[in-house]
Design a protein around this motif. Structure first.
Motif, PDB file in Angstrom:
ATOM      1  N   UNK A  94      50.309 105.181 -27.505  1.00 28.79           N
ATOM      2  CA  UNK A  94      49.998 104.709 -28.858  1.00 28.79           C
ATOM      3  C   UNK A  94      50.015 103.191 -28.954  1.00 28.79           C
ATOM      4  N   UNK A  95      50.858 102.516 -28.166  1.00 25.73           N
ATOM      5  CA  UNK A  95      50.913 101.052 -28.212  1.00 25.73           C
ATOM      6  C   UNK A  95      50.073 100.404 -27.111  1.00 25.73           C
ATOM      7  N   UNK A  96      49.317 101.215 -26.379  1.00 26.47           N
ATOM      8  CA  UNK A  96      48.425 100.770 -25.308  1.00 26.47           C
ATOM      9  C   UNK A  96      49.150 100.198 -24.084  1.00 26.47           C
ATOM     10  N   UNK A  97      50.473 100.272 -24.060  1.00 28.87           N
ATOM     11  CA  UNK A  97      51.235  99.788 -22.907  1.00 28.87           C
ATOM     12  C   UNK A  97      51.326 100.887 -21.848  1.00 28.87           C
ATOM     13  N   UNK A  98      51.350 100.505 -20.560  1.00 25.74           N
ATOM     14  CA  UNK A  98      51.508 101.515 -19.507  1.00 25.74           C
ATOM     15  C   UNK A  98      52.903 102.123 -19.568  1.00 25.74           C
ATOM     16  N   UNK A 146      47.331 120.325 -23.179  1.00 30.34           N
ATOM     17  CA  UNK A 146      48.078 119.677 -24.266  1.00 30.34           C
ATOM     18  C   UNK A 146      47.655 118.219 -24.427  1.00 30.34           C
ATOM     19  N   UNK A 147      47.432 117.534 -23.332  1.00 33.45           N
ATOM     20  CA  UNK A 147      47.079 116.109 -23.387  1.00 33.45           C
ATOM     21  C   UNK A 147      45.709 115.906 -24.037  1.00 33.45           C
ATOM     22  N   UNK A 148      44.833 116.898 -23.925  1.00 35.63           N
ATOM     23  CA  UNK A 148      43.515 116.789 -24.572  1.00 35.63           C
ATOM     24  C   UNK A 148      43.627 116.796 -26.093  1.00 35.63           C
ATOM     25  N   UNK A 149      44.714 117.346 -26.618  1.00 39.04           N
ATOM     26  CA  UNK A 149      44.935 117.338 -28.068  1.00 39.04           C
ATOM     27  C   UNK A 149      45.295 115.946 -28.567  1.00 39.04           C
ATOM     28  N   UNK A 150      45.810 115.127 -27.683  1.00 39.63           N
ATOM     29  CA  UNK A 150      46.214 113.767 -28.025  1.00 39.63           C
ATOM     30  C   UNK A 150      47.197 113.267 -26.994  1.00 39.63           C
ATOM     31  N   UNK A 151      47.155 111.980 -26.681  1.00 40.72           N
ATOM     32  CA  UNK A 151      48.042 111.438 -25.654  1.00 40.72           C
ATOM     33  C   UNK A 151      49.516 111.585 -26.039  1.00 40.72           C
ATOM     34  N   UNK A 152      50.338 111.828 -25.051  1.00 43.85           N
ATOM     35  CA  UNK A 152      51.774 112.006 -25.280  1.00 43.85           C
ATOM     36  C   UNK A 152      52.569 110.755 -24.893  1.00 43.85           C
ATOM     37  N   UNK A 153      51.879 109.641 -24.716  1.00 45.44           N
ATOM     38  CA  UNK A 153      52.547 108.362 -24.515  1.00 45.44           C
ATOM     39  C   UNK A 153      53.029 107.874 -25.870  1.00 45.44           C
ATOM     40  N   UNK A 154      54.349 107.800 -26.062  1.00 44.36           N
ATOM     41  CA  UNK A 154      54.913 107.528 -27.382  1.00 44.36           C
ATOM     42  C   UNK A 154      55.190 106.045 -27.628  1.00 44.36           C
ATOM     43  N   UNK A 155      54.962 105.214 -26.625  1.00 44.29           N
ATOM     44  CA  UNK A 155      55.170 103.778 -26.789  1.00 44.29           C
ATOM     45  C   UNK A 155      56.374 103.276 -26.031  1.00 44.29           C
ATOM     46  N   UNK A 156      56.430 101.973 -25.862  1.00 47.22           N
ATOM     47  CA  UNK A 156      57.538 101.299 -25.174  1.00 47.22           C
ATOM     48  C   UNK A 156      57.713 101.770 -23.738  1.00 47.22           C
ATOM     49  N   UNK A 157      56.603 102.166 -23.093  1.00 48.38           N
ATOM     50  CA  UNK A 157      56.657 102.581 -21.698  1.00 48.38           C
ATOM     51  C   UNK A 157      57.133 104.005 -21.471  1.00 48.38           C
ATOM     52  N   UNK A 158      57.155 104.806 -22.544  1.00 52.77           N
ATOM     53  CA  UNK A 158      57.675 106.176 -22.462  1.00 52.77           C
ATOM     54  C   UNK A 158      56.561 107.185 -22.763  1.00 52.77           C
ATOM     55  N   UNK A 159      56.526 108.257 -21.977  1.00 50.07           N
ATOM     56  CA  UNK A 159      55.613 109.377 -22.233  1.00 50.07           C
ATOM     57  C   UNK A 159      56.419 110.676 -22.241  1.00 50.07           C
TER      58      UNK A 159
END
Length: 155
Positions: free
Chosen positions: A91-95, A50-63
């Motif tokens: 998406x926001x490049x934050x860990x 699933x992660x290969x389809x696109x990162x699941x990190x949605x921003x603000x430190x949340x995945x």
């Protein structure tokens, strides 16, 4: 639907030393195996696929990693709070330091989407995330999550 139906207390953990996304997926799979009896290898493979389809990190430190699995009867979740944030290609490049993984039956449709929407809405709440980041006790984290979602209904 609320988070108490998706998330067992045994599926909430605080991890101190996760060094990679691959290691995170292994940890999520081990917890899912322990809490729900899911096949750990199938779970890791499904998360990575699933992660290969696109990162699941949605921003603000949340995945919100998620996957569909054979043999599962209902949607279940695992929540992790990381002591040390992890680069997740968000998406926001934050860990990320708050991870809520969802596992759904392979043939689930609307229920999987409703669960994902519920988790997303819950973790978009700044106050809820602040409470989660301020706690290291898994029981307290579970209580924060289930209380926060109690007033949030899935569409």
């Amino acid at each position: 639907m609320d988070l108490s139906t998706l998330l067992k207390p045994a599926a909430v953990k605080v991890l101190t030393n996760v060094t990679s996304k691959k290691r995170l997926f292994q940890d999520l799979s081990e917890i899912a195996h322990s809490a729900y009896g899911l096949d750990a290898i199938q779970t890791v493979d499904a998360l990575q696929e699933r992660e290969m389809l696109g990162p699941t990190g949605v921003g603000h430190g949340v995945a919100l990693p998620h996957a569909r699995l054979h043999g599962l009867k209902s949607v279940v979740g695992v929540f992790l709070r990381l002591e040390k944030p992890l680069d997740f290609d968000a998406v926001d490049r934050l860990p990320v330091d708050l991870i809520f993984a969802l596992f759904a039956p392979k043939d689930s449709g609307v229920e999987h989407l409703k669960a994902l929407a519920l988790v997303s809405r819950t973790l978009r709440n700044v106050e809820t995330c602040a409470k989660l980041r301020a706690n290291s006790d898994p029981a307290a984290l579970h209580a924060v999550l289930t209380a926060a979602s109690g007033g949030v209904q899935a569409a």
